[in-house]
Design an enzyme around this catalytic site. Structure first.
Site, PDB file in Angstrom:
ATOM      1  CG  ASP A 293      -2.209   0.831   0.925  1.00  0.00           C
ATOM      2  OD1 ASP A 293      -2.166   1.686   0.019  1.00  0.00           O
ATOM      3  OD2 ASP A 293      -3.233   0.653   1.624  1.00  0.00           O
TER       4      ASP A 293
HETATM    5  C1  NOJ Z   1      -4.002   3.879   0.205  1.00  0.00           C
HETATM    6  C2  NOJ Z   1      -5.216   3.003   0.328  1.00  0.00           C
HETATM    7  O1  NOJ Z   1      -5.147   2.273   1.531  1.00  0.00           O
HETATM    8  C3  NOJ Z   1      -5.390   2.019  -0.816  1.00  0.00           C
HETATM    9  O2  NOJ Z   1      -6.647   1.415  -0.685  1.00  0.00           O
HETATM   10  C4  NOJ Z   1      -5.256   2.713  -2.135  1.00  0.00           C
HETATM   11  O3  NOJ Z   1      -5.443   1.786  -3.188  1.00  0.00           O
HETATM   12  C5  NOJ Z   1      -3.878   3.362  -2.207  1.00  0.00           C
HETATM   13  N1  NOJ Z   1      -3.757   4.346  -1.128  1.00  0.00           N
HETATM   14  C6  NOJ Z   1      -3.617   4.027  -3.547  1.00  0.00           C
HETATM   15  O4  NOJ Z   1      -4.353   5.170  -3.686  1.00  0.00           O
END
Ligand code: NOJ
Length: 768
Positions: A293
């Site tokens: 993430d």
């Molecule tokens: C953080 C989020 O937790 C995740 O769900 C998302 O896909 C990513 N950022 C990218 O934006």
């Protein structure tokens, strides 16, 4: 005779080798696709170490910002082969140029992968996932993902950060809105439907994208519902209740996974070898790649695992293949290799998996496969897609209350539409909307005017802001989006609303949460309708007019007071682009609501976490009334306000007793359980018939019941249908103390009904 014998031996050998060859192939690092393996092998033979590490680097150039860090020098990075993919972008113009740079100007011409948070639609926005799950309709859910894929590929995207399959049982957690609720069985069905919708039958197709299943794992188990918080969970609970949807997504062929931010029993997911390698790959046979993430590798330092070099090495070794945003891999892996902190094989393995994803997407055949401005112009927000969004939204609404059948409304008389969400376009779309244009969404007032027609006199007053709590107001935002405010004094708005209500036959109060009161980084410790709106509702209730609440929410809210005073409550979540039309269709009875909640609604926040498949405890509470020394509270009953699976219809359904085909079974036999469902009202309707199983005696304490099957049926007024389910021993299985997934003989109670607490039961004996 001899010939026959040999034939049998050879067949046995063939079967055994077919069984072991995928395992052998995996152990040797091959995928089972010889052509792909050969292609990737020859490509990797030409790659330098820097180019290999470059493939593991995922950056964002900040066009569609979804976090607080933006990578610099993206163009240069692409040319140098230091970037494997870009996310947070859309539009063929930008993506086309970036792809051209990679394909023409980098040494080995390796195409980039382009990712985006396409969560519940791309241009055409569908209901938030929690709403979508309330349809219990796999066909509709798959279709929504397919439409999202076709629109996203039209704009150059080939990878979507969805589905989010995190089980969540704590409505304080803002991201409960992005998932499918609390149940592992329903969650697994939805995970599969989403993967099928996104990836289609072949990811090389020009309208297919690669799914990225997130957040692996257990992100929804955050302590106290607080965002990014610690997860600490027993192994049995993890396997039985939280892991099944991720596994289902692997079985459906999901191409990629995203590691989660949280720790799991002390070890952060992003550096968790047991999770990313032993469980995901060795036990489940996942063959795709895992991306972190957003800055999750860097965050391992804050988790206390060491400096950037140390944590990057730990993540790679654990089985992470791509680093989102943080550039830890890019900056440190070369040094770590020199210092023998990682091996060449570990870098190669991650690089191979990223290249394989690009191969599976057909990017080596045609890097521009979804970069076509003509397609882009044609696929966006078409009438057909809008109609699909309207249909899904209608099916997602849950009728929580309907006293004296006040709904559906008549298409005559005067209706007062009141509330901060009644004449609003931007809040209709919900959280996690990147490319959806709020200006193209249908407000409630516009939908109501259109659907009601000229026979209805529609009045409007705003009545209040969404919240006047300065902290909540300041914090409930997402990039580029804030709540619209009316600066008049609160009392003045309420007075105007009361005056408007007094002129009407019925009041439709459109209230609840703004889009960004749920979603990422939007946990709430209080899950009430904001106080300002409650003041408005109090004043409206005092008018004595019948009040219908149209409730917007990204999570279960605590609504006992509203439930007591309102005549009807229609939960519409955040319905998406076609919000107003879909709401009006249901309010006026063009569609009879059929949605059922997929997460329990508590009476107050102190009951949280609250979920239907809980354990009995040694001192179970019963409904005979409050008693000392029982597992309960002294200030509220254990029962939720609305149980899992609950939702009303404009008609009524009667259930017969449960008929079982046998009273005792053995081993692999199949049990047929049947009920007759009658539409006992005078409106046609759809019903979601749910089957739960209880296992009252076992080697561990089991959940009081578990959902095992459901069917959505439609019944004309007065019609009755037999609904049957086939139950096998597979439906009796659970993880025991040795984490063996098996069933134990004994008595089982088969329960069928309209929601998790209103069921008919019959019992059966099943022996081994
Ligand atoms: C953080 C989020 O937790 C995740 O769900 C998302 O896909 C990513 N950022 C990218 O934006």
């Amino acid at each position: 005779m001899k010939k026959y014998f040999l034939h049998r031996v050879f067949r046995k050998i063939a079967v055994i080798s077919a069984l072991i060859s995928p395992v052998m192939a995996m152990a040797q690092g091959s995928s089972g696709d010889a052509k792909m393996d050969a292609f990737v092998k020859q490509l990797m033979a030409k790659m330098t170490l820097d180019e290999k590490i470059g493939q593991l680097n995922l950056v964002t150039s900040g066009r569609a910002l979804t976090g607080s860090v933006v990578n610099k020098g993206v163009e240069e990075g692409i040319k140098k082969g230091e970037i494997g993919g870009i996310f947070g972008v859309y539009g063929t113009d930008y993506i086309g140029k970036a792809q051209e740079l990679a394909v023409k100007n980098s040494r080995l011409h390796i195409p980039l992968i382009f990712g985006l948070d396409v969560i519940h639609g791309h241009r055409t926005i569908f209901p938030i996932p929690l709403g979508m799950s309330a349809t219990w309709d796999m066909g509709l859910i798959e279709r929504s993902a397919k439409i999202a894929a076709s629109e996203a590929t039209g704009e150059g995207i080939n990878w979507v950060f969805s589905p989010m399959v995190d089980i969540a049982r704590d409505p304080r957690w803002g991201r409960i809105s992005e998932g499918s609720g609390e149940d592992p069985y329903l969650g697994s069905m939805i995970a599969k439907a989403m993967v099928r919708g996104y990836q289609g039958t072949n990811m090389k197709n020009s309208d297919a994208v690669m799914a990225c299943v997130k957040h692996f794992a257990l992100y929804g188990g955050a302590e106290a519902g607080r965002e990014y918080n610690t997860v600490d969970m027993s192994a049995i609970k993890m396997y039985q209740d939280y892991l099944p949807p991720y596994k289902a997504a692997v079985d459906a062929g999901a191409g990629s996974f995203m590691s989660s931010f949280n720790t799991i029993n002390g070890v952060p997911a992003t550096a968790n070898q047991w999770l990313l390698t032993d469980l995901l790959r060795k036990q489940w046979g996942f063959k795709g790649f895992v991306v972190s993430d957003y800055t999750a590798v860097n965050e391992l330092s804050a988790h206390g695992l060491g400096d950037l070099q140390t944590v990057s090495a730990l993540a790679l070794k654990a089985g992470l293949d791509m680093d989102m945003v943080g550039e830890g891999f890019l900056k440190t892996l070369k040094k770590s290799l020199k210092e023998k902190k990682v091996t060449q094989q570990e870098i190669d393995q991650a690089c191979r998996r990223v290249l394989e994803a690009k191969y599976k997407l057909g990017l080596f055949d045609n890097p521009y496969k979804s970069i076509n401005s003509e397609v882009e112009a044609k696929t966006e927000l078409t009438e057909a897609n809008r109609l699909a969004a309207r249909e899904v939204a209608e099916h997602s609404f849950v009728l929580l209350k309907n006293k004296a059948q006040i709904l559906p409304l008549k298409k005559s008389g005067t209706i007062a539409l009141i509330g901060p969400l009644a004449d609003n376009q931007s809040e209709m779309l919900g959280t996690w909307v990147i490319a959806g244009d709020p200006k193209k969404s249908v407000s409630v007032i516009d939908g109501v005017k259109k659907v009601a027609g000229s026979g209805v006199n529609v009045l409007y007053a705003r009545g209040s802001n969404i919240t006047d709590d300065s902290l909540l107001n300041a914090r409930a935002w997402f990039f580029g989006m804030k709540q619209e405010r009316d600066n008049r004094p609160a009392q003045q708005m309420i007075d105007e609303a009361v005056e408007t209500a007094n002129k009407a036959d019925v009041v439709v109060a459109v209230v609840g949460e703004s889009a960004n009161m749920s979603g990422e980084s939007a946990s709430r410790s209080d899950i009430n309708i904001p106080e300002t709106q409650k003041e408005l509702l109090k004043a409206l209730f005092k008018t004595g007019k019948p009040i219908v609440l149209v409730l917007f929410n990204g999570r279960p809210l605590t609504l006992p007071w509203e439930d007591q005073h309102a005549n009807a409550i229609l939960d519409v979540w955040a319905p998406g682009t076609e919000a107003g039309n879909a709401i009006a269709d249901v309010l006026f009875g063009n569609y009879n609501p059929s949605g059922k909640i997929t997460v329990t609604f508590p009476k107050n926040v102190g009951q949280v976490p609250i979920y239907y498949n809980h354990k009995n405890t040694g001192r179970p509470f019963d409904d005979k009334g409050p008693a000392k020394f029982k597992s309960d509270y002294i200030d509220v009953s254990n029962a939720p306000l609305y149980p899992f699976g609950y939702g009303l219809s404009y008609t009524t359904f009667k259930y017969s007793d449960v008929k079982l085909s046998k009273s005792s079974l053995k081993g692999n036999q199949t049990l047929k359980a049947t009920v007759t469902v009658t539409n006992s009202g005078n409106i046609d309707g759809e019903e979601i018939v749910q089957l739960y199983v209880s296992d009252p005696v076992a080697s561990i304490s089991r959940s009081v019941k578990e959902l095992k099957h459901f069917k959505k049926i439609s019944l004309k007024a007065g019609e009755q249908k037999e609904v049957s389910f086939d139950i096998t021993a597979n439906d009796l299985k659970f993880y025991n103390t040795r984490l063996k997934y098996d069933w134990e003989p004994g008595e089982f109670i088969i329960q069928i009904g309209t929601n998790s607490s209103d069921v008919q039961s019959a019992s059966v004996h099943w022996s081994k």
